[in-house]
Design a protein around this motif. Structure first.
Motif, short mmCIF file in Angstrom:
data_model
loop_
_atom_site.label_atom_id
_atom_site.label_comp_id
_atom_site.label_asym_id
_atom_site.label_seq_id
_atom_site.Cartn_x
_atom_site.Cartn_y
_atom_site.Cartn_z
N HIS A 263 0.85 -1.37 0.17
CA HIS A 263 0.13 -0.04 0.08
C HIS A 263 1.11 1.22 -0.26
N ASN A 264 2.30 1.18 0.52
CA ASN A 264 2.74 2.19 0.49
C ASN A 264 4.10 2.32 -0.19
N TYR A 265 4.70 1.24 -0.67
CA TYR A 265 5.87 1.08 -1.31
C TYR A 265 5.66 0.22 -2.74
N LYS A 266 6.47 0.50 -3.42
CA LYS A 266 6.62 -0.44 -4.69
C LYS A 266 7.06 -2.00 -4.15
N THR A 267 6.37 -2.81 -4.51
CA THR A 267 6.56 -4.05 -4.22
C THR A 267 6.83 -5.26 -5.25
N GLY A 268 7.70 -6.18 -5.06
CA GLY A 268 8.10 -7.01 -6.06
C GLY A 268 8.09 -8.32 -5.43
N LEU A 269 8.33 -9.48 -6.44
CA LEU A 269 8.51 -10.76 -5.90
C LEU A 269 9.84 -11.00 -5.75
N HIS A 270 10.06 -11.96 -4.73
CA HIS A 270 11.50 -12.52 -4.33
C HIS A 270 11.40 -14.20 -4.85
N PRO A 271 11.26 -14.49 -6.01
CA PRO A 271 11.10 -15.84 -6.29
C PRO A 271 12.13 -16.64 -5.53
N SER A 272 11.38 -17.72 -4.94
CA SER A 272 12.28 -18.78 -4.25
C SER A 272 13.21 -19.45 -4.97
N TRP A 273 13.93 -20.20 -4.11
CA TRP A 273 15.12 -20.95 -4.60
C TRP A 273 14.40 -22.19 -5.52
N LYS A 274 13.40 -22.67 -5.04
CA LYS A 274 12.87 -23.82 -5.90
C LYS A 274 12.09 -23.36 -7.02
N ILE A 292 -2.45 -11.19 -2.63
CA ILE A 292 -2.43 -10.54 -1.28
C ILE A 292 -2.26 -9.19 -1.38
N THR A 293 -1.84 -8.54 -2.46
CA THR A 293 -1.69 -7.18 -2.45
C THR A 293 -2.80 -6.55 -3.26
N GLY A 294 -3.50 -7.41 -3.96
CA GLY A 294 -4.23 -6.79 -5.13
C GLY A 294 -3.80 -6.11 -6.11
N LEU A 295 -2.54 -6.28 -6.51
CA LEU A 295 -2.03 -5.56 -7.43
C LEU A 295 -1.21 -6.27 -8.62
N GLN A 296 -1.06 -6.08 -9.53
CA GLN A 296 -0.18 -6.73 -10.70
C GLN A 296 1.19 -6.40 -10.36
N ILE A 297 1.85 -7.54 -10.13
CA ILE A 297 3.42 -7.64 -9.79
C ILE A 297 4.27 -7.74 -11.16
N ASN A 298 5.07 -6.89 -11.28
CA ASN A 298 5.92 -6.76 -12.59
C ASN A 298 7.29 -6.74 -12.14
N SER A 299 7.86 -6.61 -10.95
CA SER A 299 9.00 -6.51 -10.48
C SER A 299 9.48 -7.83 -9.67
N SER A 300 10.78 -8.13 -9.74
CA SER A 300 11.54 -9.23 -9.29
C SER A 300 12.97 -8.98 -8.92
#
Length: 428
Positions: A263-274, A292-300
């Protein structure tokens, strides 16, 4: 407009010219194979060929790399030029080396497609790289080359006007383990207590003390006071494993933490080891974070900075990721692609310019602490060094910190205060 003559064009050449002239120098340019038109052009011009033209023209003899197909072992001889290294020197040129081919070699990560050894985490080992072997890993060499080339062009064509990029400081955070004791469940905490008895664990679980990894309020205040726009990357693996030890995203308080930050910051995915070995896992984790965020995630950014070229980046693109922040090493600080500016990923096997934007980082707390064994004073001197290097070339300084380094864990005593001091002084 700058006119560049070539006897033939290539996707590689178009890619690197776009990066150097348009993105870094803000200069209008055009490639041409029309020799007669090139002769009569009355503006600044570069002859990137083995042909000869009358002055005024800059002649830059091409190395073969940008006109080759496939991936081949390249013979590279580094030479000293001033304080920097250069390679792909070509006889008969007005400039010291083929800056187009050399820059392409570095930012395309050409060497990572060649046979190489892996480190203990099955990643490309930094010792393989020409930057490490030749001693310029700690320098944004491509940026320095381009600034030197701009000065050379200006001397030859005084009317040229550049619009240099403006550097930014981008604070980023990887949330691998959101809390040390909290939200881990009774059995895990009992096991942890019997393995390493701790009064702090009891106080945290009884609500009498703050979790040592909880640095979120501190960071919120720091960002607000210094007008920062940080990026948070959350590990949301749905199963814990040796390298994926996150609190499960199904936990309501973990989901709340993610949602509050998104809600407050740009948020991205931290893809797992697997996820490195499973595209379906990558897409499932992306969907979890989006739900969870209700947003489209396009950063990682890859967990443990583990990626393989071209597979990992191809998977990210297929999953809808358009900005990746993994270009750096998880074993040493420095400039993996020898550049402090973002760039589009070039898919070398496919000979294709992709829409995936790569944002290289040069400093990570874990590298200083675990790999380089620096104390807190030395670690922040290193951080300030990289900050200055980026500033000198109008580059972006992207740092990686983990929440556990900036909390109250005794292991990281002094890091929180040093980071706060750095942030208050950091201006690009």
């Amino acid at each position: 407009m700058l006119l560049i003559y070539v006897t033939k064009s290539s996707t590689r050449l178009q890619y690197i010219c776009q990066f150097i002239f348009k993105e870094l120098l803000g200069l209008s340019y055009s490639l041409t194979i029309d020799g007669e038109g090139f002769k009569t052009h009355d503006g600044p011009k570069i002859n990137y060929s083995d042909l000869n033209f009358e002055k005024p023209v800059i002649t830059l003899r091409p190395h073969s790399l940008l006109f080759e197909t496939g991936i081949n072992t390249q013979r590279i001889q580094c030479l000293k030029k001033g304080d920097d290294k250069i390679f792909f020197s070509t006889p008969g040129s007005d400039f010291a080396f083929d800056i187009f081919a050399a820059s392409f070699y570095l930012i395309s990560r050409y060497e990572e497609y060649l046979p190489h050894k892996l480190d203990i985490y099955d990643r490309y080992a930094h010792e393989n790289s020409i930057a490490y072997q030749e001693g310029f890993l700690n320098v944004p060499l491509v940026n320095k080359w381009v600034l030197g080339f701009a000065n050379f062009l200006k001397k030859c064509f005084p009317d040229l006007r550049f619009q240099f990029t403006t550097g930014k400081f981008i604070a980023t955070y990887d949330i691998d383990m959101a809390w040390s004791y909290k939200r881990k469940g009774l059995l895990k905490n009992l096991g942890g207590f019997f393995k390493a008895p701790s009064a702090q664990r009891i106080k945290v679980l009884l609500g009498m003390d703050k979790d040592p990894f909880d640095s979120y309020d501190f960071l919120d205040k720091l960002h607000s006071e210094n007008n920062l726009e940080p990026i948070y990357f959350f590990l949301v693996a749905d199963k814990r494993s040796l390298y994926d030890k996150n609190i499960l995203p199904t936990h309501p308080l973990m989901a709340k933490l993610i949602k509050d930050h998104a809600h407050n910051y740009k948020t991205g995915l931290h893809p797992s080891w697997k996820s490195n070995d499973s595209y379906s896992t990558l897409t499932a984790e992306k969907k979890i974070l989006e739900t969870i965020t209700g947003l489209q995630i396009n950063s990682s950014r890859q967990h443990y900075i583990k990626f393989r070229l071209p597979t990992t980046f191809e998977n990210l693109l297929a999953a809808g990721i358009l900005d990746d922040y993994s270009m750096g090493y998880g074993s040493i600080n420095g400039f993996r692609a020898s550049v402090a500016s973002s760039f589009y990923w070039y898919n070398l096997p496919e000979e294709k310019i992709t829409p995936l934007r790569i944002h290289p980082f040069c400093y990570m707390d874990a590298n200083s602490f675990y790999e380089e064994k620096l104390n807190v004073t030395e670690a922040f001197e290193e951080m300030r060094y990289y900050f200055r290097e980026c500033k000198l070339v109008n580059g972006n300084f992207i740092s990686i910190f983990h929440n556990n380094f900036l909390g109250t864990d005794k292991k990281f005593r002094g890091w929180k205060e040093a980071y706060e001091k750095f942030i208050s002084q950091a201006q690009l």
